[in-house]
Scaffold this motif. Sequence first.
Motif, PDB file in Angstrom:
ATOM      1  N   GLU A   1      16.536  79.907   0.991  1.00 49.16           N
ATOM      2  CA  GLU A   1      17.504  78.959   1.009  1.00 49.16           C
ATOM      3  C   GLU A   1      18.006  79.083   2.538  1.00 49.16           C
ATOM      4  O   GLU A   1      18.364  78.188   3.149  1.00 49.16           O
ATOM      5  CB  GLU A   1      18.559  79.147   0.113  1.00 49.16           C
ATOM      6  N   LEU A   2      18.206  80.285   2.850  1.00 47.57           N
ATOM      7  CA  LEU A   2      18.750  80.755   4.209  1.00 47.57           C
ATOM      8  C   LEU A   2      17.758  80.126   5.216  1.00 47.57           C
ATOM      9  O   LEU A   2      18.186  79.615   6.384  1.00 47.57           O
ATOM     10  CB  LEU A   2      19.170  82.136   4.526  1.00 47.57           C
ATOM     11  N   ARG A   3      16.555  80.471   5.155  1.00 54.72           N
ATOM     12  CA  ARG A   3      15.641  79.953   6.195  1.00 54.72           C
ATOM     13  C   ARG A   3      15.619  78.481   6.072  1.00 54.72           C
ATOM     14  O   ARG A   3      15.389  77.895   7.389  1.00 54.72           O
ATOM     15  CB  ARG A   3      14.063  80.551   5.685  1.00 54.72           C
ATOM     16  N   GLN A   4      15.637  77.799   5.117  1.00 57.72           N
ATOM     17  CA  GLN A   4      15.475  76.219   5.016  1.00 57.72           C
ATOM     18  C   GLN A   4      16.618  75.869   5.715  1.00 57.72           C
ATOM     19  O   GLN A   4      16.463  74.710   6.504  1.00 57.72           O
ATOM     20  CB  GLN A   4      15.719  75.622   3.720  1.00 57.72           C
ATOM     21  N   GLY A   5      17.968  76.558   5.603  1.00 56.07           N
ATOM     22  CA  GLY A   5      19.139  76.073   6.524  1.00 56.07           C
ATOM     23  C   GLY A   5      19.109  76.275   7.733  1.00 56.07           C
ATOM     24  O   GLY A   5      19.312  75.398   8.761  1.00 56.07           O
ATOM     25  N   LEU A   6      18.189  77.341   8.350  1.00 53.89           N
ATOM     26  CA  LEU A   6      18.077  77.597   9.865  1.00 53.89           C
ATOM     27  C   LEU A   6      16.827  76.620  10.338  1.00 53.89           C
ATOM     28  O   LEU A   6      16.957  76.252  11.765  1.00 53.89           O
ATOM     29  CB  LEU A   6      17.596  78.887   9.958  1.00 53.89           C
ATOM     30  N   THR A   7      16.188  76.092   9.614  1.00 53.91           N
ATOM     31  CA  THR A   7      15.139  75.387   9.910  1.00 53.91           C
ATOM     32  C   THR A   7      15.209  73.928  10.096  1.00 53.91           C
ATOM     33  O   THR A   7      14.310  72.998  10.223  1.00 53.91           O
ATOM     34  CB  THR A   7      13.645  75.842   9.611  1.00 53.91           C
ATOM     35  N   ARG A   8      16.230  73.601   9.200  1.00 54.63           N
ATOM     36  CA  ARG A   8      16.466  72.196   9.177  1.00 54.63           C
ATOM     37  C   ARG A   8      16.731  71.198  10.240  1.00 54.63           C
ATOM     38  O   ARG A   8      17.184  71.820  11.340  1.00 54.63           O
ATOM     39  CB  ARG A   8      17.895  71.885   8.282  1.00 54.63           C
ATOM     40  N   SER A   9      16.131  70.144  10.332  1.00 58.96           N
ATOM     41  CA  SER A   9      16.271  69.120  11.517  1.00 58.96           C
ATOM     42  C   SER A   9      15.175  69.371  12.502  1.00 58.96           C
ATOM     43  O   SER A   9      15.224  68.826  13.564  1.00 58.96           O
ATOM     44  CB  SER A   9      17.592  68.887  12.333  1.00 58.96           C
ATOM     45  N   LEU A  10      14.554  70.565  12.401  1.00 54.48           N
ATOM     46  CA  LEU A  10      13.592  70.699  13.478  1.00 54.48           C
ATOM     47  C   LEU A  10      12.196  69.783  13.524  1.00 54.48           C
ATOM     48  O   LEU A  10      11.841  69.472  14.468  1.00 54.48           O
ATOM     49  CB  LEU A  10      13.068  72.387  13.171  1.00 54.48           C
TER      50      LEU A  10
END
Length: 210
Positions: free
Chosen positions: A76-85
Amino acid sequence: MIEPILNLQRFLDAGGPVLWVILLVAVVLWTLIIERYWHHWRVFPRELSAVRARRSRLPPQERRIARMLLRKDVSELRQGLTRSLTAIRTLIAACPLLGLLGTVTGMIHVFDVIGFSGTGNPRAMAAGVSMATIPTMAGLVVALSGFVFSIRLQRGGEAHAREAEDVLKRDMLEGERKAGVRSQESGVRSQESGVRSKKHLTAVISTVEQ
């Protein structure tokens, strides 16, 4: 203050309508990039702290369940970091294509001028040449600058995700160690209580026999 605005207005007018589209794409692109940096610097540390606080309140679990929950939190934290890329990369890929579209429309304008007045009017042809070259240059500049920052965001997101995984794994191991110590202390107390009960029972039996 007004002169720079007028110069920008003249530059955009010389590039034609495609340059306005590139400007709009650039504004959206840099808004997303700035939002991503804000997330990495300000939002992610708070999210990681919240996850650590939530995990510290959980009761002791089996090792297998604890590791599954760890993978879920890190994901979940990784998805938040890579969102919008993905959206950022799409806009970066669109910029050179928009520049190419500007080149085509500009050349069409040049040919229209040549067909209407021949090659004897260079001033009229210059407008078409500007419409053909400026959007291409602007599209490439926006794409290259956005590409550099998207790579930095990608690498930064992966580094933050690895950092979060290490921190949460360390917390989990620390929690398991404390739970093991508490379990051993409880076992020692149970043994001491059993010894005391046995001594008391022996004393009672001795009293009855006398």
